[in-house]
Scaffold this motif. Structure first.
Motif, PDB file in Angstrom:
ATOM      1  N   LYS A 206       0.989  -1.285  -0.134  1.00 39.33           N
ATOM      2  CA  LYS A 206       0.052   0.036  -0.098  1.00 39.33           C
ATOM      3  C   LYS A 206       0.809   1.055   0.022  1.00 39.33           C
ATOM      4  O   LYS A 206       2.003   1.683   0.623  1.00 39.33           O
ATOM      5  CB  LYS A 206      -1.021  -0.129   1.246  1.00 39.33           C
ATOM      6  CG  LYS A 206      -2.330  -1.206   1.451  1.00 39.33           C
ATOM      7  CD  LYS A 206      -2.772  -0.823   1.948  1.00 39.33           C
ATOM      8  CE  LYS A 206      -3.993  -2.044   2.142  1.00 39.33           C
ATOM      9  NZ  LYS A 206      -4.937  -2.396   3.411  1.00 39.33           N
TER      10      LYS A 206
ATOM     11  N   PRO B 181       1.442   4.911   1.254  1.00 40.60           N
ATOM     12  CA  PRO B 181       1.012   6.150   2.361  1.00 40.60           C
ATOM     13  C   PRO B 181       0.824   7.353   2.165  1.00 40.60           C
ATOM     14  O   PRO B 181       1.479   7.388   0.423  1.00 40.60           O
ATOM     15  CB  PRO B 181       2.695   5.645   3.104  1.00 40.60           C
ATOM     16  CG  PRO B 181       3.119   4.688   2.769  1.00 40.60           C
ATOM     17  CD  PRO B 181       3.241   4.316   1.123  1.00 40.60           C
ATOM     18  N   SER B 182      -0.063   7.354   2.256  1.00 42.10           N
ATOM     19  CA  SER B 182      -0.922   9.010   1.869  1.00 42.10           C
ATOM     20  C   SER B 182       0.063  10.053   3.300  1.00 42.10           C
ATOM     21  O   SER B 182       0.565   9.921   4.059  1.00 42.10           O
ATOM     22  CB  SER B 182      -2.232   8.137   1.975  1.00 42.10           C
ATOM     23  OG  SER B 182      -2.527   8.489   3.840  1.00 42.10           O
TER      24      SER B 182
ATOM     25  N   HIS C  34       6.027   2.728  -1.259  1.00 46.19           N
ATOM     26  CA  HIS C  34       6.420   1.619  -0.133  1.00 46.19           C
ATOM     27  C   HIS C  34       7.529   1.884   1.048  1.00 46.19           C
ATOM     28  O   HIS C  34       8.292   1.974   1.868  1.00 46.19           O
ATOM     29  CB  HIS C  34       6.023   0.503  -0.809  1.00 46.19           C
ATOM     30  CG  HIS C  34       6.141  -0.623   0.633  1.00 46.19           C
ATOM     31  ND1 HIS C  34       7.496  -1.566   1.016  1.00 46.19           N
ATOM     32  CD2 HIS C  34       5.151  -0.837   1.290  1.00 46.19           C
ATOM     33  CE1 HIS C  34       7.275  -2.354   2.326  1.00 46.19           C
ATOM     34  NE2 HIS C  34       5.061  -2.343   2.682  1.00 46.19           N
TER      35      HIS C  34
ATOM     36  N   LYS D 167      -2.573   5.893  12.925  1.00 43.08           N
ATOM     37  CA  LYS D 167      -1.709   5.172  11.730  1.00 43.08           C
ATOM     38  C   LYS D 167       0.401   5.091  12.037  1.00 43.08           C
ATOM     39  O   LYS D 167       0.419   6.340  12.425  1.00 43.08           O
ATOM     40  CB  LYS D 167      -1.720   5.605  10.477  1.00 43.08           C
ATOM     41  CG  LYS D 167      -3.413   5.503  10.260  1.00 43.08           C
ATOM     42  CD  LYS D 167      -3.462   6.031   9.068  1.00 43.08           C
ATOM     43  CE  LYS D 167      -4.566   5.634   8.414  1.00 43.08           C
ATOM     44  NZ  LYS D 167      -5.679   5.410   6.740  1.00 43.08           N
TER      45      LYS D 167
ATOM     46  N   GLU E 251       2.315   8.810   6.276  1.00 40.45           N
ATOM     47  CA  GLU E 251       0.642   7.473   6.997  1.00 40.45           C
ATOM     48  C   GLU E 251       0.681   6.373   6.299  1.00 40.45           C
ATOM     49  O   GLU E 251      -0.092   5.985   5.238  1.00 40.45           O
ATOM     50  CB  GLU E 251       0.094   8.147   8.263  1.00 40.45           C
ATOM     51  CG  GLU E 251      -1.118   8.621   8.038  1.00 40.45           C
ATOM     52  CD  GLU E 251      -1.689   9.849   8.556  1.00 40.45           C
ATOM     53  OE1 GLU E 251      -2.397   9.800   9.802  1.00 40.45           O
ATOM     54  OE2 GLU E 251      -3.014   9.745   8.228  1.00 40.45           O
ATOM     55  N   ALA E 252       0.788   4.936   7.237  1.00 35.33           N
ATOM     56  CA  ALA E 252      -0.423   3.804   6.745  1.00 35.33           C
ATOM     57  C   ALA E 252      -0.108   3.102   7.889  1.00 35.33           C
ATOM     58  O   ALA E 252       0.473   3.144   9.191  1.00 35.33           O
ATOM     59  CB  ALA E 252       0.874   3.525   5.578  1.00 35.33           C
ATOM     60  N   CYS E 253      -0.336   2.020   7.574  1.00 40.32           N
ATOM     61  CA  CYS E 253      -0.451   0.828   8.773  1.00 40.32           C
ATOM     62  C   CYS E 253       0.265  -0.648   8.522  1.00 40.32           C
ATOM     63  O   CYS E 253      -0.223  -0.842   6.904  1.00 40.32           O
ATOM     64  CB  CYS E 253      -2.146   0.324   9.012  1.00 40.32           C
ATOM     65  SG  CYS E 253      -2.789   1.896  10.129  1.00 40.32           S
TER      66      CYS E 253
END
Length: 743
Positions: free
Chosen positions: A249, A251-252, A315, A476, A488-490
């Motif tokens: 994914k 991250p945003s 990523h 996150k 941020e992401a997880c």
């Protein structure tokens, strides 16, 4: 100085001395009488020979075929391997796999689902199997051959259906072909197999093969019809769909109304510039802000990785930020502990799920470098099963040979139904730390719901090894992005480099006084599972407070042992305690870690080394003497510690005591009066496939042990131990330890 911190004590290996080996009782009375076993085995051997004779000659290279021999659970241990059967029948072991077996009689016969045992894959000429069928009919009851045939629960041919794994459709697709293959013994039929595959309509990518001990992995393109034909080839072990790349994914970037940058980066170099971490991921953008600490390394054209892909690059940016800074907060970021070499191993030629170029490129890098630290947050979408993959064996080989501390993400499918939520390849490596994600690092933490769960494959049951904060929807994980801004992401992708960051902090502050294996042991030793199930969090949450890892509070002492063990030898490691009785309860917590060679073609016996560990708490207390036997003063009474003492059989030893696992961890609370110079007796048991005896040429085994003794009624325990054991010495940091600030 009285206020000087009481740092972890090193040189525990100076408390080591040699001991003798003393074996236990043998419960090897056969479960069957020969007169009952003989007709049953003879019938199976005859049916097998008939099947082998029906096979086409071109599917049997040099007339060789492969048989499956299922051992009775009573003969699960290495020492019970049917050596005489294979020798007298002129057969050789080419592999094995674990199996649940419910025999007609004996151990496991009363278990509804059976108990663990082993299926052996043995190869030989069809003429040899015919001769075995003939000889078995007339063999004497007490002969070596008959004794080994008593160990067999079932025997039969390996069939084409046995070799096809997973769903393969009518259209051509990318597959993985795995062959039983010894690099020295099986060169003669390689070209014949390539011709055989071509004649069946299978396109092999022979230039992308990966050879490991006992197995050859090949990408292929074929459909269901062609696969069924190829599966008749006797040395094929498995044909399965090629796994896909785990989804990465992007991250945003956080939305903010603040005009000035949310974060700023330090101007200093890394705390320790003498070592670097190898990161294998999606690459870095040209405008990344980490130039002072990070080298971005692009793949050569011949690696078949291709051009950068935007989501992979983003990523890779997040993974690198997590390694350098952890989950960031607004303001000035901490100084990184070390430098990073970020290898871009993903591109537009890997986005179609052709992962062999990635595997082979990482193999090449590790084979040509001397990194002591490496981290991977990528891998195939493939849950851990009974077979060992090329990814796992490749990494285990490199990590063992180079004594590399590796961290590997377990995957983000934890919300799937079982077994889809099980840890993913290659986090089943036994020579690396598999890392899952927690929902926080605060009290009351739990596994993040997306984090894949264990168990791993035995050996390697406890997976993940550790967890660390990986972010959740409400909180996150945060990264530095070009600008600099916060994104941020997880995911476990970010928990994994966060654990590596703790490892590099230990190296940066304590140098080579703590080996990479010692660092791994410290991380496991100080992990806290809280009240979470082991299959969800392994040994627990990795502690990111260096003071908690390395400073002994009042009433405790922590000692590190580092060294090598000789095969088949027994050493006695003393747990340092002051003389005289200790008041109240005393807790002893111990963690062993070691690195060893592995055998992917025998996954149930994957590790070549195991530790038989016996805890003897009191040097003057002995077991009750047996009739006609004297008390041996060298062997005080033992007490359960790693759950191994008192177990009755090999199944218990492997399942409950992790006999062949590379990590052992436990804690026991005992009365102080029950302790008098307690020791661990360590028996290094080496093995190799196809042998019932310990190999004479086995390697020395690198190990690390950390022991913490806590006696709360003795606040001066640390000082007393130092006075009683002058060979021990504090491992002091080279620079001031950082202070962990929780927000």
């Amino acid at each position: 100085m009285a206020d000087e911190p009481k740092f972890l004590l090193g040189r525990g290996e100076t408390l080591q001395r040699d001991s003798r080996y003393r074996g236990g009782p043998n419960d090897s009375k056969p479960p069957y009488e020969w007169q009952d076993q003989a007709p049953r085995i003879n019938r199976m051997l005859a049916d097998q020979s008939e099947y082998f004779d029906s096979l086409p000659d071109d599917a049997c290279p040099d007339d060789n075929v492969v048989s499956k021999i299922t051992l009775h659970p009573q003969y699960y241990s290495r020492s019970q391997f049917p050596t005489d059967l294979l020798r007298e029948a002129d057969l050789r072991l080419v592999g094995s796999m674990p199996a649940q077996v419910k025999p007609a009689e004996g151990r496991g016969s009363k278990s509804e689902s059976g108990v663990p045992s082993t299926v052996l894959f043995v190869a030989g000429r069809r003429s040899a199997f015919r001769q075995l069928t003939k000889v078995a009919k007339t063999t004497a009851e007490l002969s070596a051959l008959a004794n080994d045939l008593l160990k067999v629960e079932k025997v039969g041919p390996m069939t084409a259906a046995d070799r096809i794994k997973g769903h393969i459709g009518p259209k051509k697709e990318l597959l993985e072909v795995v062959l039983h293959h010894d690099a020295e013994l099986d060169l003669g039929w390689e070209e014949d197999f390539f011709d055989f595959a071509k004649s069946k309509g299978v396109q092999l990518k022979t230039s992308q093969n990966y050879q490991s001990r006992g197995l050859l992995f090949l990408p292929a393109i074929a459909n269901e019809e062609a696969v069924k034909k190829l599966a008749s080839y006797s040395f094929v072990r498995a044909i399965r769909p090629m796994p896909k790349l785990r989804p990465l994914k992007k991250p945003s970037v956080m939305r903010t109304q603040v005009a000035k940058p949310l974060v700023s980066l330090p101007n200093e170099p890394a705390i320790d510039t003498s070592f670097r971490v190898a990161v294998f991921d999606g690459g870095l953008p040209g405008d990344h802000p980490f130039e002072q600490w990070v080298t971005a390394i692009e793949p050569p054209g011949k690696a078949n990785i291709g051009a950068p892909v935007d989501e992979y690059v983003k990523h890779g940016m997040a993974v690198t930020s997590a390694l350098l800074f952890g989950s960031v907060h607004p303001g000035l970021q901490p100084r990184p502990y070390c430098g990073v070499d970020h290898f871009r191993v993903l591109g537009d030629e890997t986005s179609d799920h052709q992962l062999y170029p990635v595997l082979l490129y990482i193999d090449q890098i590790l084979g040509q470098s001397t990194y002591e630290f490496a981290t991977l947050s990528i891998g195939p979408v493939e849950i851990v099963g009974d077979d060992v993959t090329a990814w796992t064996t490749m990494l285990d080989d490199h990590f063992q040979q180079g004594q590399v501390l590796g961290t590997i993400a377990v995957g983000n499918d934890g919300e799937e139904a079982w077994p889809g939520n099980r840890i993913q390849v290659p986090s089943d490596c036994v020579n690396a730390l598999a890392v899952g994600a927690s929902d926080s690092n605060e009290e009351g933490w739990a596994r993040a719901s997306y984090s894949c769960i264990g168990p791993g494959r035995a050996p390697g049951v406890v997976k993940p090894d550790l967890v660390q904060f990986g972010g959740i929807a409400a909180d996150k994980f945060k990264f530095v992005y070009p600008g600099p801004h916060i994104a941020e992401a997880c995911g476990t992708s970010f928990a994994t480099p966060a654990v590596m960051r703790i490892a590099t902090a230990l190296r940066a502050h304590f140098g080579n006084d703590i080996s990479t294996l010692g660092i791994r042991t410290l991380l496991v030793h100080n992990a806290d599972p809280a009240k979470n199930p082991r299959e969800e969090v392994g040994w627990g949450l990795a502690n990111d407070d260096l003071s908690a890892l390395t400073i002994c509070p009042d009433g405790s002492v922590r000692v590190m042992y580092q060294g090598h063990l000789d095969p088949s030898k027994v050493v006695r490691l003393e747990v340092p305690l002051p003389s005289g009785d200790l008041d109240g309860n005393v807790e002893i917590k111990a963690t062993f870690c070691y690195l060893c060679q592995t055998d992917p073609h025998t996954p149930g016996d994957y590790t070549r080394a195991g530790l038989g560990i016996t805890f003897r708490p009191h040097q003057e207390k002995f077991p009750k003497p047996q009739p006609g036997k004297k008390i041996d003063p060298d062997f005080p009474a033992s007490k359960s510690f790693f759950e191994s003492v008192g177990k009755k059989n090999e199944q218990d030893l492997r399942r409950d005591a992790f006999k062949w696992d590379t990590t052992r961890h436990a804690a026991r609370s005992l009365r102080g009066s029950s302790l008098n110079r307690p020791v661990f007796d360590i028996h290094y048991q080496a093995r190799e496939p196809g042998s019932a005896v310990s190999p004479s040429g086995a390697q020395k085994l690198p190990y690390a042990l950390v022991v913490t003794v806590t006696a709360r009624k003795h606040p001066d325990l640390y000082d007393k131990v130092l006075r009683a054991y002058p060979t021990l010495a504090a491992i002091r940091p080279r620079t001031r330890l950082p202070v962990v600030v929780r927000t």
